[in-house]
Design a protein around this motif. Structure first.
Motif, short mmCIF file in Angstrom:
data_model
loop_
_atom_site.label_atom_id
_atom_site.label_comp_id
_atom_site.label_asym_id
_atom_site.label_seq_id
_atom_site.Cartn_x
_atom_site.Cartn_y
_atom_site.Cartn_z
N MET A 1 -11.94 1.17 -11.29
CA MET A 1 -12.84 1.02 -10.13
C MET A 1 -13.20 2.38 -9.53
N MET A 2 -12.20 3.28 -9.49
CA MET A 2 -12.37 4.58 -8.83
C MET A 2 -12.73 5.69 -9.80
N ASN A 3 -12.79 5.40 -11.11
CA ASN A 3 -12.85 6.45 -12.13
C ASN A 3 -11.85 7.56 -11.78
N ALA A 4 -10.59 7.16 -11.71
CA ALA A 4 -9.53 8.12 -11.37
C ALA A 4 -9.54 9.26 -12.37
N SER A 5 -9.19 10.45 -11.89
CA SER A 5 -9.15 11.60 -12.80
C SER A 5 -8.11 12.59 -12.31
N PRO B 1 -4.17 -5.44 -19.52
CA PRO B 1 -4.47 -6.21 -18.30
C PRO B 1 -4.67 -5.28 -17.10
N SER B 2 -5.55 -5.68 -16.19
CA SER B 2 -5.93 -4.79 -15.08
C SER B 2 -4.77 -4.46 -14.15
N GLY B 3 -3.75 -5.33 -14.11
CA GLY B 3 -2.68 -5.11 -13.13
C GLY B 3 -1.57 -4.21 -13.61
N GLY C 1 1.31 9.82 -13.43
CA GLY C 1 1.78 10.17 -12.08
C GLY C 1 0.85 9.64 -10.99
N ILE C 2 -0.36 9.20 -11.36
CA ILE C 2 -1.23 8.56 -10.36
C ILE C 2 -0.67 7.15 -10.11
N PRO C 3 -0.37 6.81 -8.86
CA PRO C 3 0.28 5.51 -8.61
C PRO C 3 -0.73 4.36 -8.59
N ILE D 1 -6.61 -6.22 -4.67
CA ILE D 1 -6.15 -4.83 -4.73
C ILE D 1 -5.18 -4.66 -5.90
N GLY D 2 -5.05 -3.40 -6.29
CA GLY D 2 -4.10 -3.08 -7.34
C GLY D 2 -2.80 -2.62 -6.69
N ASN D 3 -2.54 -1.31 -6.80
CA ASN D 3 -1.30 -0.80 -6.19
C ASN D 3 -1.54 -0.31 -4.76
N THR E 1 0.86 -1.19 0.00
CA THR E 1 0.00 0.00 0.00
C THR E 1 0.89 1.24 0.00
N THR E 2 0.43 2.30 -0.67
CA THR E 2 1.26 3.51 -0.76
C THR E 2 1.32 4.25 0.59
N PHE E 3 0.37 3.98 1.49
CA PHE E 3 0.43 4.54 2.85
C PHE E 3 1.56 3.88 3.65
N VAL F 1 -3.10 -9.46 -5.08
CA VAL F 1 -2.50 -8.22 -5.59
C VAL F 1 -2.22 -8.39 -7.08
N THR F 2 -2.69 -7.42 -7.89
CA THR F 2 -2.63 -7.62 -9.36
C THR F 2 -1.35 -7.09 -10.03
N THR F 3 -0.49 -6.45 -9.25
CA THR F 3 0.62 -5.72 -9.90
C THR F 3 1.67 -6.61 -10.56
N SER G 1 -3.22 2.19 -3.57
CA SER G 1 -2.98 3.64 -3.42
C SER G 1 -4.23 4.41 -3.02
N ASN G 2 -5.33 3.68 -2.76
CA ASN G 2 -6.53 4.38 -2.28
C ASN G 2 -7.08 3.69 -1.04
N ILE G 3 -6.23 2.92 -0.36
CA ILE G 3 -6.77 2.13 0.75
C ILE G 3 -5.96 2.30 2.04
N SER H 1 -19.47 -7.22 -6.96
CA SER H 1 -18.44 -8.22 -6.64
C SER H 1 -17.52 -8.51 -7.82
N VAL H 2 -17.58 -7.65 -8.86
CA VAL H 2 -16.78 -7.95 -10.05
C VAL H 2 -15.29 -7.76 -9.81
N ILE H 3 -14.52 -8.62 -10.43
CA ILE H 3 -13.07 -8.46 -10.43
C ILE H 3 -12.66 -8.16 -11.86
N ILE H 4 -11.95 -7.06 -12.05
CA ILE H 4 -11.58 -6.66 -13.42
C ILE H 4 -10.34 -7.43 -13.86
N ASN I 1 -5.36 18.14 1.67
CA ASN I 1 -6.21 16.96 1.56
C ASN I 1 -5.38 15.67 1.55
N PHE I 2 -4.08 15.79 1.77
CA PHE I 2 -3.21 14.61 1.87
C PHE I 2 -2.83 14.38 3.32
N ILE I 3 -2.99 13.16 3.79
CA ILE I 3 -2.44 12.78 5.09
C ILE I 3 -1.19 11.96 4.81
C1 LIG Z 1 0.39 10.19 -4.36
C2 LIG Z 1 -1.00 9.86 -4.82
C3 LIG Z 1 -1.61 10.65 -5.78
C4 LIG Z 1 -2.90 10.35 -6.23
N1 LIG Z 1 -3.47 11.14 -7.17
C5 LIG Z 1 -4.69 10.84 -7.65
C6 LIG Z 1 -5.28 11.65 -8.69
O1 LIG Z 1 -4.71 12.61 -9.18
N2 LIG Z 1 -6.52 11.28 -9.13
C7 LIG Z 1 -7.19 10.21 -8.63
O2 LIG Z 1 -8.30 9.92 -9.10
N3 LIG Z 1 -6.66 9.45 -7.64
C8 LIG Z 1 -5.43 9.72 -7.15
N4 LIG Z 1 -4.89 8.96 -6.15
C9 LIG Z 1 -5.69 7.87 -5.54
C10 LIG Z 1 -5.49 6.48 -6.18
O3 LIG Z 1 -4.26 6.39 -6.87
C11 LIG Z 1 -6.64 6.12 -7.11
O4 LIG Z 1 -7.86 5.99 -6.40
C12 LIG Z 1 -6.41 4.83 -7.91
O5 LIG Z 1 -7.45 4.69 -8.85
C13 LIG Z 1 -6.31 3.55 -7.06
O6 LIG Z 1 -5.71 2.54 -7.88
P1 LIG Z 1 -5.01 1.26 -7.23
O7 LIG Z 1 -4.57 0.36 -8.32
O8 LIG Z 1 -3.96 1.66 -6.28
O9 LIG Z 1 -6.23 0.61 -6.48
P2 LIG Z 1 -6.32 0.08 -4.98
O10 LIG Z 1 -6.10 1.24 -4.04
O11 LIG Z 1 -5.44 -1.10 -4.84
O12 LIG Z 1 -7.82 -0.36 -4.92
C14 LIG Z 1 -8.86 0.60 -5.03
C15 LIG Z 1 -10.19 -0.16 -5.08
O13 LIG Z 1 -10.28 -0.88 -6.31
C16 LIG Z 1 -10.41 -2.28 -6.05
N5 LIG Z 1 -9.64 -2.96 -7.10
C17 LIG Z 1 -8.35 -2.75 -7.47
N6 LIG Z 1 -8.05 -3.52 -8.54
C18 LIG Z 1 -9.15 -4.25 -8.82
C19 LIG Z 1 -9.49 -5.22 -9.81
N7 LIG Z 1 -8.61 -5.64 -10.73
N8 LIG Z 1 -10.74 -5.76 -9.80
C20 LIG Z 1 -11.64 -5.37 -8.88
N9 LIG Z 1 -11.39 -4.46 -7.91
C21 LIG Z 1 -10.17 -3.89 -7.90
C22 LIG Z 1 -9.89 -2.51 -4.64
O14 LIG Z 1 -10.51 -3.63 -4.05
C23 LIG Z 1 -10.32 -1.20 -3.97
O15 LIG Z 1 -11.67 -1.27 -3.64
C24 LIG Z 1 -3.60 9.23 -5.70
C25 LIG Z 1 -2.97 8.43 -4.73
C26 LIG Z 1 -1.69 8.73 -4.30
C27 LIG Z 1 -1.02 7.84 -3.28
#
Ligand SMILES: Cc1cc2nc3c(=O)[nH]c(=O)nc-3n(C[C@H](O)[C@H](O)[C@H](O)COP(=O)(O)OP(=O)(O)OC[C@H]3O[C@@H](n4cnc5c(N)ncnc54)[C@H](O)[C@@H]3O)c2cc1C
Length: 301
Positions: free
Chosen positions: A132-136, A97-99, A122-124, A60-62, A23-25, A79-81, A64-66, A178-181, A254-256
């Motif tokens: 899953m998170m619709n990262a943006s 691939p999802s990982g 740059g998003i880790p 989990i993936g990387n 975990t990135t934490f 862990v998918t990485t 970085s959101n947990i 309950s889907v796994i990507i 907003n960062f801890i």
């Molecule tokens: C330094 C830093 C900067 C960041 N900047 C941003 C930013 O700019 N924008 C942004 O949106 N987010 C940002 N984030 C947050 C984070 O990176 C995102 O939420 C990201 O999408 C999480 O991806 P992850 O692979 O780490 O998922 P994880 O944290 O490992 O998992 C997130 C969720 O997805 C689920 N999951 C993961 N992989 C799968 C899979 N294959 N199938 C099913 N479920 C799965 C996990 O169970 C969990 O519920 C940042 C985080 C850090 C540490």
């Protein structure tokens, strides 16, 4: 009694592994088993093995959101990485691939002259976690260019199109399922690699200017009525607020940051304190964006 060792290749099983390393934490106790599938087939096998052995698991993936518990757990982490990076593409459609890490994928796209995801550089995150998170970031969201996902659900491999998924800012309906990507299909645009590279460099500079270094899970809270949570926390004078090893970043409120020895309880108490301060003094309710592992026990993952 049957064990993972009877069902899976032994190279992908780790015992008593600290989740903090995934975990990135940098927070998390040891888990009874951690599985590192190398491809889609092993990911499916790993899930089936957990079900067969009746083990609670979390994919989990990387990480970085947990926020994982600092206590040791019997939960299994998948862990998918470590998944292989076999990308398939035809014209502007790419299946990844999802990982795979999103940054690595964006660099691959740059080399092929495929544009659309540069803002996310740059998003880790892994590609699966980002979906899953619709990262943006910087005006680009995953769902802008997502076409479909291949998932494992209910013992079957299926394709889910984007239209079948509800999504919003840093959230999707997939989180309540309950889907796994397994893999992700994007529809990208043609652009010269040199132009894509300039965009990536711009994003790197913007990110370096606005985000702190150190162990974190990115933004902790969601925006409130369009106002960034970081601005509200900063205006309330909470930068530098600390519980144990967890501290509100001076660079981005907003960062801890875990400055070396934080436990999950330190982070949770700091989050509670911020929420309490803002609610009691300003009537603002902050919604958490980061996920506490274990809170989705209602679902099977
Ligand atoms: C330094 C830093 C900067 C960041 N900047 C941003 C930013 O700019 N924008 C942004 O949106 N987010 C940002 N984030 C947050 C984070 O990176 C995102 O939420 C990201 O999408 C999480 O991806 P992850 O692979 O780490 O998922 P994880 O944290 O490992 O998992 C997130 C969720 O997805 C689920 N999951 C993961 N992989 C799968 C899979 N294959 N199938 C099913 N479920 C799965 C996990 O169970 C969990 O519920 C940042 C985080 C850090 C540490």
């Amino acid at each position: 009694m049957r064990k993972f060792e009877h069902l899976l290749p032994k190279e992908i099983i780790k015992r008593n592994e600290p989740i903090s390393s995934y975990t990135t934490f940098g927070i998390g106790g040891k888990c009874s088993a951690l599985l590192l599938p190398r491809n889609k087939k092993e990911l499916v096998l790993s899930i089936n093995a957990c079900k067969l052995l009746k083990k609670k698991f979390q994919v989990i993936g990387n990480g970085s959101n947990i926020l994982a518990s600092s206590k040791d757990t019997r939960r299994v982490f998948i862990v998918t990485t470590n998944m292989e990076k076999d990308i398939a593409f035809h014209q502007n459609s790419v299946i990844v691939p999802s990982g795979m890490m999103i940054g690595e994928f964006i660099m691959w796209c740059k080399d092929k002259g495929l544009s659309g995801l540069e803002g996310l550089f740059g998003i880790p995150a892994t590609v699966g976690g980002a979906v899953m998170m619709n990262a943006s970031a910087f005006g680009v969201a995953v769902f802008d260019v997502l076409e479909s996902i291949e998932v494992y659900d209910d013992g079957k491999i299926k394709i889910i199109n984007k239209e079948q998924i509800d999504f919003g800012h840093h959230t999707t309906s997939l989180l309540k399922s309950s889907v796994i990507i397994l893999s992700v299909e994007f529809q990208l645009k043609r652009l010269a690699p040199s132009v894509i590279f300039s965009k990536i460099k711009e994003v790197i500079e913007k990110r370096q200017a606005s985000q702190p270094q150190g162990k974190s899970a990115g933004c902790v809270f969601r925006a409130v009525d369009g106002i960034p949570a970081g601005k509200i926390i900063d205006d309330a004078g909470l930068k530098g607020l600390r519980v144990g090893g967890a501290v509100v970043s001076d660079k981005h409120a907003n960062f801890i940051i875990n400055d070396g020895y934080a436990t999950d309880q330190d982070v949770k108490q700091l989050i509670d304190q911020i929420q309490f301060e803002l609610y009691t003094k300003q009537g603002i309710t902050f919604e958490r964006e980061i996920e506490y592992i274990g809170e989705r026990d209602d679902y099977y993952r």
